[in-house]
Design a protein around this motif. Structure first.
Motif, PDB file in Angstrom:
ATOM      1  N   PRO A  10       0.987  -1.044   0.068  1.00  0.00           N
ATOM      2  CA  PRO A  10       0.146  -0.043   0.000  1.00  0.00           C
ATOM      3  C   PRO A  10       0.916   1.381  -0.041  1.00  0.00           C
ATOM      4  O   PRO A  10       1.929   1.223   0.669  1.00  0.00           O
ATOM      5  CB  PRO A  10      -0.810  -0.021   1.463  1.00  0.00           C
ATOM      6  CG  PRO A  10      -0.149  -1.046   2.068  1.00  0.00           C
ATOM      7  CD  PRO A  10       0.874  -2.094   1.342  1.00  0.00           C
ATOM      8  N   ASP A  11       0.646   2.261  -0.741  1.00  0.00           N
ATOM      9  CA  ASP A  11       1.308   3.430  -0.864  1.00  0.00           C
ATOM     10  C   ASP A  11       0.733   4.743   0.104  1.00  0.00           C
ATOM     11  O   ASP A  11       1.292   5.866  -0.145  1.00  0.00           O
ATOM     12  CB  ASP A  11       1.706   3.829  -2.122  1.00  0.00           C
ATOM     13  CG  ASP A  11       0.399   4.173  -2.856  1.00  0.00           C
ATOM     14  OD1 ASP A  11      -0.665   4.031  -2.498  1.00  0.00           O
ATOM     15  OD2 ASP A  11       0.726   4.563  -4.188  1.00  0.00           O
TER      16      ASP A  11
ATOM     17  N   THR B  73      -5.740  -3.636  -0.386  1.00  0.00           N
ATOM     18  CA  THR B  73      -6.320  -2.403  -0.467  1.00  0.00           C
ATOM     19  C   THR B  73      -5.946  -1.533   0.519  1.00  0.00           C
ATOM     20  O   THR B  73      -4.997  -1.741   1.256  1.00  0.00           O
ATOM     21  CB  THR B  73      -7.883  -2.612  -0.156  1.00  0.00           C
ATOM     22  OG1 THR B  73      -7.680  -3.085   1.357  1.00  0.00           O
ATOM     23  CG2 THR B  73      -8.550  -3.572  -0.752  1.00  0.00           C
ATOM     24  N   GLU B  74      -5.871  -0.137   0.135  1.00  0.00           N
ATOM     25  CA  GLU B  74      -5.344   1.082   0.629  1.00  0.00           C
ATOM     26  C   GLU B  74      -6.078   1.538   1.472  1.00  0.00           C
ATOM     27  O   GLU B  74      -6.685   2.527   1.189  1.00  0.00           O
ATOM     28  CB  GLU B  74      -4.739   2.032  -0.369  1.00  0.00           C
ATOM     29  CG  GLU B  74      -3.505   1.048  -1.365  1.00  0.00           C
ATOM     30  CD  GLU B  74      -2.955   2.012  -2.364  1.00  0.00           C
ATOM     31  OE1 GLU B  74      -3.741   2.977  -2.753  1.00  0.00           O
ATOM     32  OE2 GLU B  74      -1.950   1.756  -2.622  1.00  0.00           O
TER      33      GLU B  74
ATOM     34  N   THR C  66       1.848   2.779   4.875  1.00  0.00           N
ATOM     35  CA  THR C  66       3.012   3.327   4.036  1.00  0.00           C
ATOM     36  C   THR C  66       4.211   2.563   4.234  1.00  0.00           C
ATOM     37  O   THR C  66       4.589   2.755   5.395  1.00  0.00           O
ATOM     38  CB  THR C  66       2.822   4.797   3.736  1.00  0.00           C
ATOM     39  OG1 THR C  66       1.530   5.245   3.557  1.00  0.00           O
ATOM     40  CG2 THR C  66       4.008   5.322   3.155  1.00  0.00           C
TER      41      THR C  66
ATOM     42  N   GLY D 283      -7.426  -2.663   6.235  1.00  0.00           N
ATOM     43  CA  GLY D 283      -7.685  -3.018   4.601  1.00  0.00           C
ATOM     44  C   GLY D 283      -7.750  -4.554   4.550  1.00  0.00           C
ATOM     45  O   GLY D 283      -7.941  -5.153   5.678  1.00  0.00           O
TER      46      GLY D 283
END
Length: 165
Positions: free
Chosen positions: A60-61, A112-113, A66, A117
């Motif tokens: 995830p970003d 998922t972000e 993060t 999630g």
């Protein structure tokens, strides 16, 4: 001079035969590196391979996750493993999950972000069936002690997989 030319042709033929023989011989089973030992009772020692080595990852970003990377890998015996980058060097055997497939030859991971999630792990088996597990992500890293709870019902078979034999 004539004898020297004959000897040179003979050496070329021998060198070519040796090179061809080297290329035709199947390579040895790879080990885990210098100093590793293989259990003679293992399926690899007996020359039986179920799976193929494979790895996939998802990251995830944004949000609380993060910089986290989830990695899924399979080994030549068809076992599958999960690594959460928050616990470096810890690989969780996905065989602990309910309905975990055997003879895994391919892996896929997606996430998922969101702060809470989902990590979706898809495993492809030697017979072409796909199995999927959906795990809840959080600020707590996946570990062998919490993976079963995080992944709920474990793996389910995805119907009508197009690559099935």
């Amino acid at each position: 001079m004539r004898k020297l030319a004959w000897a040179a042709r003979g050496m070329s033929a021998v060198s070519g035969a040796v090179l061809l023989g080297t290329l035709m011989v199947p390579s040895a089973v790879a080990d885990d590196g210098p100093g590793s030992t293989m259990d003679p009772s293992s399926s690899m020692a007996a020359g039986k391979k179920c799976g193929a080595r494979d790895v996939s990852s998802a990251a995830p970003d944004f949000g609380a996750l993060t910089g986290v990377v989830f990695r899924v890998a399979s080994d030549a015996q068809g076992n599958s493993f999960l690594n959460d980058s928050r616990t470096p060097g810890v690989w969780i055997n996905l065989g602990a999950l309910a309905n975990a497939p055997t003879c895994v030859i391919g892996t896929a991971a997606s996430v998922t972000e969101a702060s809470v999630g989902r990590l979706v792990v898809t495993l492809l088996t030697q017979n072409g069936a796909q199995h999927e597990a959906v795990c809840t992500t959080s600020g707590t890293a996946f570990t062998p002690s919490n993976i079963v709870t995080a992944c709920g019902t474990g793996f389910s078979l995805l119907p009508n997989t197009p690559v099935r034999r």
